[in-house]
Design an enzyme around this catalytic site. Structure first.
Site, PDB file in Angstrom:
ATOM      1  N   LYS A 189       0.857  -1.186   0.000  1.00  8.42           N
ATOM      2  CA  LYS A 189       0.000   0.000   0.000  1.00  8.42           C
ATOM      3  C   LYS A 189       0.890   1.233   0.000  1.00  8.42           C
ATOM      4  O   LYS A 189       1.721   1.413   0.883  1.00  8.42           O
ATOM      5  CB  LYS A 189      -0.895  -0.010   1.236  1.00  8.42           C
ATOM      6  CG  LYS A 189      -1.731   1.253   1.384  1.00  8.42           C
ATOM      7  CD  LYS A 189      -2.697   1.137   2.544  1.00  8.42           C
ATOM      8  CE  LYS A 189      -3.444   2.437   2.763  1.00  8.42           C
ATOM      9  NZ  LYS A 189      -4.416   2.337   3.859  1.00  8.42           N
TER      10      LYS A 189
ATOM     11  N   LYS B 274      -2.282  -1.507  -3.741  1.00  5.99           N
ATOM     12  CA  LYS B 274      -3.144  -0.326  -3.653  1.00  5.99           C
ATOM     13  C   LYS B 274      -2.303   0.926  -3.727  1.00  5.99           C
ATOM     14  O   LYS B 274      -1.275   0.987  -3.043  1.00  5.99           O
ATOM     15  CB  LYS B 274      -3.871  -0.370  -2.302  1.00  5.99           C
ATOM     16  CG  LYS B 274      -4.732   0.824  -2.020  1.00  5.99           C
ATOM     17  CD  LYS B 274      -5.272   0.769  -0.626  1.00  5.99           C
ATOM     18  CE  LYS B 274      -5.960   2.080  -0.360  1.00  5.99           C
ATOM     19  NZ  LYS B 274      -6.319   2.248   1.025  1.00  5.99           N
TER      20      LYS B 274
HETATM   21  C1  PBG Z   1      -7.075   3.157   5.795  1.00  2.00           C
HETATM   22  C2  PBG Z   1      -7.551   3.127   4.402  1.00  2.00           C
HETATM   23  C3  PBG Z   1      -7.452   4.147   3.456  1.00  2.00           C
HETATM   24  C4  PBG Z   1      -8.037   3.672   2.306  1.00  2.00           C
HETATM   25  C5  PBG Z   1      -8.495   2.393   2.561  1.00  2.00           C
HETATM   26  N1  PBG Z   1      -8.164   2.056   3.858  1.00  2.00           N
HETATM   27  C6  PBG Z   1      -6.962   5.527   3.578  1.00  2.00           C
HETATM   28  C7  PBG Z   1      -5.581   5.861   3.863  1.00  2.00           C
HETATM   29  O1  PBG Z   1      -4.680   5.031   3.902  1.00  2.00           O
HETATM   30  O2  PBG Z   1      -5.374   7.055   4.083  1.00  2.00           O
HETATM   31  C8  PBG Z   1      -8.142   4.462   1.019  1.00  2.00           C
HETATM   32  C9  PBG Z   1      -9.114   3.964   0.028  1.00  2.00           C
HETATM   33  C10 PBG Z   1      -9.451   4.906  -1.065  1.00  2.00           C
HETATM   34  O3  PBG Z   1      -8.824   5.955  -1.311  1.00  2.00           O
HETATM   35  O4  PBG Z   1     -10.436   4.594  -1.752  1.00  2.00           O
HETATM   36  N2  PBG Z   1      -8.107   2.860   6.711  1.00  2.00           N
END
Ligand code: PBG
Length: 349
Positions: free
Chosen positions: A215, A269
């Site tokens: 991520k 991601k």
């Molecule tokens: C963290 C989380 C995030 C997303 C999914 N889980 C946000 C982040 O890391 O700031 C982002 C998903 C998206 O942008 O659609 N709980």
């Protein structure tokens, strides 16, 4: 013999004669042939829809930066879930917006917390729908970071090991409430192991973990942070999420560690700016189910351009989903899940 260098091409292992003997347009001439040789098939059963559920009354609140999406009240879940069941989506991924936030994000641990209540409400209507919960704290903490704060060097950041204990607790709470799979997203080292052993001890050896393994610290999460009210109050997430400019192979190290800790499904991601990572992970772990998160910014920029009439959001979304699957994703988490399932049925695309 007979072919000049210009007329000969090597394709894989076989020598292909060049033009005019070979004309690839022949494969595109008839729509039935085009369909017959497609290798990427869009299937709503492979799509997961993120849902935002809030604990602040009965209103269905539109998310401004994500047209078509809402913060749903618990009372609004029934209608939403019925529609999702009819469309045959793969599952839902839940994000909670609690009534009160605190430094630790305690709402995320309580049986009376918003996500545990949402799981029960969904299971009441649709016991067979796959319910996945996001394991993280940024929606629950008043500082907006993904865990308990601590210090590293001279900066405030998330304390990795204290957060692991919280994650273990959160995952067990979700499992007890009826979640079918948990998805740790905070990029803490050791998060999969902490959750796996807590689930096993609590008797949930059967419950799979889908880990947000690779991520990246991405500006594409902007609209999500409005949707989940989870923007950090200070600093950013670069001390725990991956650097987009890091060696691509760092993603393989992340995946390898998560697999060693017991991850069942891994995730890359965001998706669209990271198709190279998706492909690399798939090639290196061919037998491991791979998910990709088609994130909020990827959705919102298309919807914004569509509002201006600059492009056709339906064709763009289906093309993007095709690209993400073609790159190697088995599963796609996407805000287009419902719409795309409808569009697949319409013949004009
Ligand atoms: C963290 C989380 C995030 C997303 C999914 N889980 C946000 C982040 O890391 O700031 C982002 C998903 C998206 O942008 O659609 N709980």
């Amino acid at each position: 013999m007979g072919h000049s260098r210009r007329e000969e091409l090597w394709v894989g292992q076989c020598r292909m004669p060049g033009f005019p003997l070979t004309r690839l347009r022949r494969l595109r001439y008839h729509p039935a042939i085009r369909r017959m040789i497609q290798a990427t098939h869009l299937d709503p059963r492979r799509w997961i829809l993120p849902l935002f559920i809030h604990a602040k009354g009965d209103e269905k609140k539109p998310i401004k930066s994500m047209p078509g999406h809402f913060q749903l009240p618990l009372s609004g879940l029934r209608a939403e879930i019925k529609e999702i069941m009819q469309l045959g989506l793969g599952g839902v991924l839940l994000f909670g917006i609690p009534a009160h936030k605190d430094a630790m994000g305690c709402d995320a641990l309580r049986d009376s917390g918003i996500i545990c209540q949402a799981i029960k409400a969904i299971k009441d209507v649709a016991p067979d729908l796959l319910v996945i919960t996001d394991e993280c704290f940024c929606e629950y903490t008043d500082h907006g970071h993904c865990g308990v704060l601590g210090r590293a060097g001279n900066q405030d950041t998330v304390d990795n090991d204290k957060t692991l204990r919280m994650l273990a607790w959160q995952a067990v709470a979700h499992a007890r409430a009826g979640a079918d799979m948990v998805a740790p997203s905070g990029m803490m080292d050791g998060m999969v192991q902490a959750i796996r052993s807590a689930l096993d001890e609590a008797g949930f050896t059967h419950l799979p973990i889908m880990s947000y393994s690779a991520k990246y610290s991405s500006a594409f999460y902007g609209p999500f942070r409005e949707a989940a009210e989870s923007a950090p109050r200070f600093g950013d997430r670069r001390s725990y999420q991956m650097d987009p400019a890091a060696a691509a192979e760092q993603a393989l190290r992340e995946v390898e560690l998560d697999v060693a800790e017991g991850a069942d499904i891994i995730m890359v991601k965001p998706a669209l700016a990271y198709l190279d990572i998706i492909r690399m992970v798939k090639d290196n772990f061919p037998g491991l189910p791979l998910a990709a998160y088609n994130v909020s910014g990827e959705y919102s920029m298309v919807q914004a351009a569509a509002e201006k009439g600059w492009l056709d959001p339906r064709r763009i979304a289906l093309e993007m989903l095709t690209a993400i699957h073609r790159a190697g994703a088995d599963i796609v988490i996407t805000y287009w899940a419902k719409d795309a399932a409808h569009w697949l049925d319409s013949s004009d695309l």
